[in-house]
Enzyme design. Structure first.
Site, PDB file in Angstrom:
ATOM      1  N   ALA A  15       0.798  -1.232   0.000  1.00 55.12           N
ATOM      2  CA  ALA A  15       0.000   0.000   0.000  1.00 55.12           C
ATOM      3  C   ALA A  15       0.827   1.276   0.000  1.00 55.12           C
ATOM      4  CB  ALA A  15      -0.930  -0.006   1.208  1.00 55.12           C
ATOM      5  N   GLY A  18       2.433   2.627  -6.140  1.00 53.45           N
ATOM      6  CA  GLY A  18       1.671   2.075  -7.257  1.00 53.45           C
ATOM      7  C   GLY A  18       0.178   2.020  -7.009  1.00 53.45           C
ATOM      8  N   GLY A  20      -1.512  -0.044  -5.275  1.00 51.84           N
ATOM      9  CA  GLY A  20      -1.861  -0.318  -3.873  1.00 51.84           C
ATOM     10  C   GLY A  20      -2.029   0.969  -3.093  1.00 51.84           C
ATOM     11  N   TYR A 170       6.479 -15.167 -12.823  1.00 52.06           N
ATOM     12  CA  TYR A 170       5.520 -14.101 -12.527  1.00 52.06           C
ATOM     13  C   TYR A 170       4.146 -14.494 -13.077  1.00 52.06           C
ATOM     14  CZ  TYR A 170       3.136  -9.608 -12.496  1.00 52.06           C
ATOM     15  OH  TYR A 170       2.219  -8.616 -12.280  1.00 52.06           O
TER      16      TYR A 170
END
Length: 291
Positions: A15, A18, A20, A170
């Site tokens: 958070a 980005g 978040g 990923y």
């Protein structure tokens, strides 16, 4: 630090930057009591201070420190959360990284992409389930990615000890996020837990520092493509939608792109494989999800 019964409590991972950070900020603006789960104490303190200025009188923004790649830290953070807040209304599993071309391992000996993007969030969600069940209507939002199309998982080698590829792993981790969401929704229904829903999403391809750490071609591509990518504000829209919109509370097990439910197309979505993945994940984190 107990919130009032009427105040919605939200925990957002990753958070401090980005999408978040944008997701957490918008939840603060909407009156939620937001807890920022972050690795970096100094960065988290700065973001908390920034958000607290947006908050209404008496509305709290708190920090919970945890490195999701370290399962002992996940256990400690979950225990601390339950002691402090008792209830959880919205869990946004947003944190996600792609690591470099050299394979790295976590404190527990797991490949870092797998540990950070999947094993940590899986364990965190399991440990916070009692707090989610205390909510009248809880939501679990898992940030995945269209990168799941690149996934070629091997159930006997989730750690990708053979033929490591940063982008492939990923993609694998993002497929696992989606399948975890689908299987969790199924198991919640099977157990008659109707007050907890879960959905996953593709945020879009975001112009942020996300890909820079991986170096080489990934970093170069991220920089060259930046003018054509979504802003973090645009990328956070579907997370915020699933966390706050009435529709986000009526669906469970969905995968969303641009706030629309989208089919998941991958050969690994076979129910038997998904159950195997769930069991192998429980083995790796050392805990049954509903244990």
């Amino acid at each position: 630090m107990i919130s009032s019964a009427s105040e919605q409590i939200a925990l957002v991972t990753g958070a401090t930057s980005g999408i978040g950070k944008v997701t957490a900020r918008e939840l603060v603006r909407r009156g939620y009591h937001v807890i920022l789960l972050a690795r970096d104490a100094a960065k988290a303190a700065r973001v908390r201070q920034e958000f607290q200025q947006l908050a209404a009188s008496g509305q709290r923004v708190d920090v919970l420190l945890c490195d999701l790649s370290d399962l002992s830290q996940v256990r400690r953070a979950a225990e601390e959360f339950i002691q402090r807040y008792h209830r959880l209304d919205v869990l946004v599993n947003n944190a996600g990284l792609i690591f470099g071309k050299e394979r790295e391992t976590s404190t527990d000996g797991y490949e870092m992409t797998l540990a950070t993007n999947y094993l940590g969030p899986f364990l965190l969600t399991s440990l916070l389930l009692p707090a989610l069940e205390r909510s009248k209507a809880a939501r679990i939002v898992n940030v995945a990615s269209e990168a799941y199309h690149m996934a070629k998982p091997k159930l006997h080698d989730l750690n990708q000890e053979g033929n490591y590829s940063a982008w492939r792993q990923y993609g694998n981790s993002k497929l696992y996020n989606i399948l975890f969401t689908q299987e969790l929704a199924r198991q919640l229904r099977a157990r008659g837990i109707a007050n907890v829903v879960t959905n996953s999403l593709h945020p879009g391809v975001i112009a942020s520092s996300f890909g820079f750490a991986s170096g080489g071609l990934t970093s170069l591509f991220t920089r060259l493509a930046a003018p054509f990518l979504l802003t973090t504000e645009e990328g956070a829209r579907t997370s915020i939608f699933l966390a706050t919109d009435p529709i986000g509370g009526q669906v469970s097990g969905g995968y969303f792109d641009k706030q629309q439910a989208t089919p998941v197309k991958h050969e690994f979505t076979d129910p038997a494989k998904v159950r195997q993945l769930w069991q192998e994940t429980e083995r790796l984190v050392g805990q049954e999800f509903f244990g």
